[in-house]
Design a protein around this motif. Structure first.
Motif, PDB file in Angstrom:
ATOM      1  N   THR B 266      25.057  18.482  32.468  1.00  0.00           N
ATOM      2  CA  THR B 266      24.189  17.317  32.682  1.00  0.00           C
ATOM      3  C   THR B 266      23.824  16.637  31.362  1.00  0.00           C
ATOM      4  OG1 THR B 266      23.294  18.466  34.580  1.00  0.00           O
ATOM      5  CG2 THR B 266      22.044  16.557  33.788  1.00  0.00           C
ATOM      6  N   GLY B 267      23.940  15.328  31.347  1.00  0.00           N
ATOM      7  CA  GLY B 267      23.685  14.568  30.120  1.00  0.00           C
ATOM      8  C   GLY B 267      22.197  14.494  29.781  1.00  0.00           C
ATOM      9  N   GLU B 268      21.921  14.134  28.533  1.00  0.00           N
ATOM     10  CA  GLU B 268      20.531  14.041  28.074  1.00  0.00           C
ATOM     11  C   GLU B 268      19.756  12.955  28.793  1.00  0.00           C
ATOM     12  OE1 GLU B 268      21.322  13.904  23.696  1.00  0.00           O
ATOM     13  OE2 GLU B 268      22.935  15.059  24.627  1.00  0.00           O
ATOM     14  N   ASP B 269      20.474  11.881  29.225  1.00  0.00           N
ATOM     15  CA  ASP B 269      19.782  10.796  29.919  1.00  0.00           C
ATOM     16  C   ASP B 269      19.131  11.294  31.221  1.00  0.00           C
ATOM     17  OD1 ASP B 269      22.358  11.401  30.637  1.00  0.00           O
ATOM     18  OD2 ASP B 269      22.908   9.360  31.233  1.00  0.00           O
ATOM     19  N   THR B 270      19.798  12.238  31.918  1.00  0.00           N
ATOM     20  CA  THR B 270      19.266  12.750  33.176  1.00  0.00           C
ATOM     21  C   THR B 270      18.203  13.823  32.949  1.00  0.00           C
ATOM     22  OG1 THR B 270      21.528  12.510  33.962  1.00  0.00           O
ATOM     23  CG2 THR B 270      19.978  13.572  35.472  1.00  0.00           C
ATOM     24  N   ALA B 271      18.444  14.700  31.943  1.00  0.00           N
ATOM     25  CA  ALA B 271      17.526  15.812  31.725  1.00  0.00           C
ATOM     26  C   ALA B 271      17.187  15.929  30.246  1.00  0.00           C
ATOM     27  CB  ALA B 271      18.156  17.102  32.240  1.00  0.00           C
ATOM     28  N   TRP B 274      15.984  19.230  28.564  1.00  0.00           N
ATOM     29  CA  TRP B 274      16.915  20.353  28.364  1.00  0.00           C
ATOM     30  C   TRP B 274      17.540  20.362  26.964  1.00  0.00           C
ATOM     31  CZ3 TRP B 274      20.140  20.668  33.571  1.00  0.00           C
ATOM     32  CH2 TRP B 274      19.268  21.129  34.596  1.00  0.00           C
ATOM     33  N   GLY B 275      17.272  19.369  26.196  1.00  0.00           N
ATOM     34  CA  GLY B 275      17.829  19.357  24.842  1.00  0.00           C
ATOM     35  C   GLY B 275      19.223  18.754  24.815  1.00  0.00           C
ATOM     36  N   PRO B 276      19.822  18.657  23.617  1.00  0.00           N
ATOM     37  CA  PRO B 276      21.103  17.952  23.471  1.00  0.00           C
ATOM     38  C   PRO B 276      22.247  18.629  24.227  1.00  0.00           C
ATOM     39  CG  PRO B 276      20.461  19.037  21.418  1.00  0.00           C
ATOM     40  CD  PRO B 276      19.304  19.182  22.359  1.00  0.00           C
ATOM     41  N   VAL B 277      23.004  17.852  24.958  1.00  0.00           N
ATOM     42  CA  VAL B 277      24.127  18.379  25.749  1.00  0.00           C
ATOM     43  C   VAL B 277      25.187  18.980  24.817  1.00  0.00           C
ATOM     44  CG1 VAL B 277      25.403  16.210  25.857  1.00  0.00           C
ATOM     45  CG2 VAL B 277      25.659  17.892  27.698  1.00  0.00           C
ATOM     46  N   SER B 278      25.249  18.511  23.595  1.00  0.00           N
ATOM     47  CA  SER B 278      26.268  19.022  22.662  1.00  0.00           C
ATOM     48  C   SER B 278      26.049  20.505  22.358  1.00  0.00           C
ATOM     49  CB  SER B 278      26.227  18.214  21.364  1.00  0.00           C
ATOM     50  OG  SER B 278      24.933  18.315  20.791  1.00  0.00           O
ATOM     51  N   GLU B 279      24.817  20.974  22.514  1.00  0.00           N
ATOM     52  CA  GLU B 279      24.525  22.381  22.231  1.00  0.00           C
ATOM     53  C   GLU B 279      24.484  23.246  23.487  1.00  0.00           C
ATOM     54  OE1 GLU B 279      24.345  23.540  19.169  1.00  0.00           O
ATOM     55  OE2 GLU B 279      24.707  21.475  18.501  1.00  0.00           O
ATOM     56  N   ARG B 280      24.047  22.639  24.597  1.00  0.00           N
ATOM     57  CA  ARG B 280      23.726  23.426  25.787  1.00  0.00           C
ATOM     58  C   ARG B 280      24.904  24.215  26.357  1.00  0.00           C
ATOM     59  NH1 ARG B 280      22.378  19.729  29.662  1.00  0.00           N
ATOM     60  NH2 ARG B 280      21.284  18.284  28.287  1.00  0.00           N
ATOM     61  N   GLY B 281      26.012  23.512  26.581  1.00  0.00           N
ATOM     62  CA  GLY B 281      27.163  24.168  27.204  1.00  0.00           C
ATOM     63  C   GLY B 281      27.727  25.266  26.311  1.00  0.00           C
ATOM     64  N   VAL B 282      27.764  24.960  25.018  1.00  0.00           N
ATOM     65  CA  VAL B 282      28.273  25.947  24.059  1.00  0.00           C
ATOM     66  C   VAL B 282      27.386  27.187  24.082  1.00  0.00           C
ATOM     67  CG1 VAL B 282      28.587  26.412  21.597  1.00  0.00           C
ATOM     68  CG2 VAL B 282      29.404  24.254  22.571  1.00  0.00           C
ATOM     69  N   ALA B 283      26.065  26.956  24.091  1.00  0.00           N
ATOM     70  CA  ALA B 283      25.128  28.079  24.128  1.00  0.00           C
ATOM     71  C   ALA B 283      25.274  28.858  25.441  1.00  0.00           C
ATOM     72  CB  ALA B 283      23.697  27.569  23.975  1.00  0.00           C
ATOM     73  N   TRP B 284      25.470  28.105  26.526  1.00  0.00           N
ATOM     74  CA  TRP B 284      25.626  28.736  27.847  1.00  0.00           C
ATOM     75  C   TRP B 284      26.839  29.673  27.845  1.00  0.00           C
ATOM     76  CZ3 TRP B 284      21.457  27.460  30.544  1.00  0.00           C
ATOM     77  CH2 TRP B 284      21.349  27.883  31.863  1.00  0.00           C
ATOM     78  N   GLU B 285      27.927  29.173  27.296  1.00  0.00           N
ATOM     79  CA  GLU B 285      29.170  29.954  27.282  1.00  0.00           C
ATOM     80  C   GLU B 285      29.053  31.141  26.317  1.00  0.00           C
ATOM     81  OE1 GLU B 285      32.785  27.771  26.382  1.00  0.00           O
ATOM     82  OE2 GLU B 285      34.047  29.486  26.917  1.00  0.00           O
TER      83      GLU B 285
END
Lengths: 265, 323
Positions: B266-271, B274-285
């Protein structure tokens, strides 16, 4: 359960004949068949008829060693025959057995330490077989003390609470179950427990049924090992199923096959 | 009073499995991967041996995903339509130990690519990289039974890891593995009992237990990770206790599971919270992968190069005795 195959015993005619004729094949076949059927160790007993028990034991052990490195359970009451068997079999063997009087423990416990063997200690002493569970517990405690004193680790001491034929003394199966439970309270870690199972059905007409029913009952109270007829498929099926129900193995639809495939040497 | 480390005594070890074959072994790989052999729970170096470090396979798809998450698009968008180029980038730029090729395009609901097209894709990847391959079908049983034997054939002798054998569909792929000298990935749906059953079934066909790797299905962080974790841990405990039908090395599909999660995409515009999308998925994985390392996973299949780099450092640190 640590399954010890009982069939290499001079009480069986075919084994006695093979010993007498020094014919290795029937012995080696029995060793292979029992291991294939799920035995993790093999009992070795030259039987009462062998003329030279020392030579017979050495020949039997060496004959078996030609086909397997599985642990051997040297089954004799004579210390010198025991020693010869242990020397031929190598470390990881089992002494079967010492009685519970101090003089016997003083011989066999150090022998187990010296040969890196396990020791089966019977709950029998100079006064015979105790009438109840408490008497069995007292003798077991003596064996535990001897093992601690001489430096035999508890996981190499196996207490055999001595089962008798059910048609001779009917309260004994119950006493033995109570003793198996109590032995586990003697020390921490506790010693192992073992039974010479087939004795429970000696002289009865329903030998297999009695053997396998009693085995399941004993497993349920914590029995670790048994000297059994591993070639009795129904008995082994019951044992495998009991282990599963005790959560000692992970279930799979083909759990019997899984056990046997895992046990195959 | 001094502290004494409690040490468990185990009686058995996880199996050791090697994937990939060099020229000397009849293949064309320039490196091979050996996993397993552990004699304790993961990274307990004071208790047992962990002779082989866990490895990271990076996943490539035969067709580009319709909707990449932005960070994935940025990392591999330039090559994601070309499996061979994608694989080469994973190895040369991102240091992947293995490449996992998944033939999603073969699915009848996707592009329904033929067995021959799939085999050509696999072959192109094989030629593009020197590391060992993991090859997956599309997950549809009938189609996989056409596709996988052909992919097995064109990689014969390369000692790939082929997936997957399931309880209700295992014969075709097991036979292909046996015929072409591959390893087999045995799959169960988050169920240790079915996993054991699948292992029994394939071994009854004559495949040695030492040629099996287990895939018990993977849940990403927040989506069932703890179920997968507890099953893998219990599997390892069974192996260490001597259950030969559960002693195989284990694989987890981390990348595809994590990048499905809305938290990763989910992009930053929607949430914005949750913080920057550039970090979230990487952190999740990276977080999911690290958890599975502790559950006993031997092969992690991952997507994002930065998550790979973080997890590789984690493995380095966990494998060093001083850690």
């Amino acid at each position: 359960m640590y399954a010890i195959g009982e069939r290499i015993n001079g009480m069986f005619k075919s084994v006695a004949a093979a010993i007498k004729e020094k014919n290795p094949e029937p012995i080696q076949d029995l060793a292979r068949e029992q291991l294939k059927a799920g035995a993790q160790a093999l009992d070795v007993n030259v039987g009462p008829a062998a003329e030279d028990a020392l030579a017979a034991m050495e020949w039997l052990v060496k004959t078996i060693r030609e086909v397997t490195e599985a642990p051997l359970v040297i089954d004799t009451t004579k210390p010198e025959v025991m020693r010869r068997g242990l020397e031929a079999a190598g470390s990881g063997s089992v002494i079967n057995s010492s009685k519970g009087q101090q003089e016997q423990l003083d011989i066999f416990v150090p022998m187990a330490v010296e040969h890196e063997a396990s020791l089966i200690a019977l709950t029998i002493d100079e006064n015979g077989i105790p009438r109840d569970a408490n008497g069995r517990g007292e003798i077991a405690l003596r064996a535990v003390a001897a093992a601690m004193e001489k430096g035999l680790p508890m996981d190499r001491l196996m207490i055999d609470a001595v089962i008798l034929p059910v048609n001779v003394t009917q309260p004994t199966p119950g006493h033995v179950l109570e003793a198996i439970r109590n032995v586990k309270l003697l020390s921490d870690p506790p010693p192992k427990t073992v039974l010479g199972l087939s004795n429970v059905s000696q002289g009865t007409r329903q030998r297999e049924l009695i053997n396998r029913t009693y085995l399941v009952m004993a497993l349920a109270v914590g029995l670790d090992a048994a000297i059994v007829d591993v070639l009795d498929t129904e008995l082994m099926d019951e044992m495998i199923t009991a282990e599963l129900l005790m959560n000692r193995a992970v279930y799979a639809d083909d759990f019997l096959k899984a056990y046997r495939a895992s046990a195959a040497p | 009073m001094s502290f004494e480390m409690p040490v468990e005594k185990w009686t058995a070890a996880a199996n050791t499995v090697t994937i990939g074959a060099t020229a000397a072994e009849g293949g064309t790989r320039t490196s091979v991967v050996t996993v397993g052999g552990d004699t304790s729970l993961p990274f307990l170096h004071f208790e047992g041996a962990m002779p082989n470090r866990p490895v990271i396979a990076m996943e490539v798809l035969d067709v580009a995903p319709a909707e990449w998450a932005t960070p994935m698009e940025e990392a591999v968008g330039d090559v994601s339509g070309d499996a061979a180029a994608w694989a080469r980038k994973c190895v040369e730029e991102f240091g992947a130990d293995m490449i996992s090729v998944r033939l999603v395009g073969a699915h009848p609901d996707e592009q329904d690519r033929s067995a021959e097209e799939c085999a050509q894709t696999v072959k192109s990847v094989l030629e593009a990289v020197g590391v060992p391959l993991i090859i997956w079908g599309c997950g549809q049983a009938e189609k996989d039974n056409e596709v996988m034997p052909r992919c097995s054939e064109v990689t014969a002798g390369e000692n790939c890891l082929l997936g997957t054998a399931k309880e209700d569909n295992y014969k075709t792929i097991t036979a292909a593995c046996m015929a072409d000298g591959h390893k087999l990935l045995a799959e169960a749906p988050l169920d240790i009992n079915i996993q054991k059953q699948v292992n029994i079934l394939v071994s009854e066909m004559g495949l040695e237990l030492s040629r099996i790797v287990m895939y018990q299905a993977t849940g990403g962080l927040g989506y069932g990770m703890e179920y997968a974790y507890s099953i893998m841990e219990r599997t390892r405990l069974a192996a260490l206790s001597g259950d030969r039908m559960l002693s195989m090395p284990m694989l987890a599909l981390v990348g595809s599971e994590c990048w499905k999660a809305k938290e990763a995409r989910t992009g930053e515009d929607t949430a914005p919270e949750w913080g920057p999308v550039s970090e979230r998925g990487v952190a999740w994985e990276a977080t999911t992968a690290t958890c599975f390392l502790h559950a006993g996973t031997h092969i992690l299949v991952m997507w994002h190069p930065r998550a790979v780099s973080i997890v590789r450092k984690t493995i380095d640190s966990l494998m060093s005795q001083e850690a």
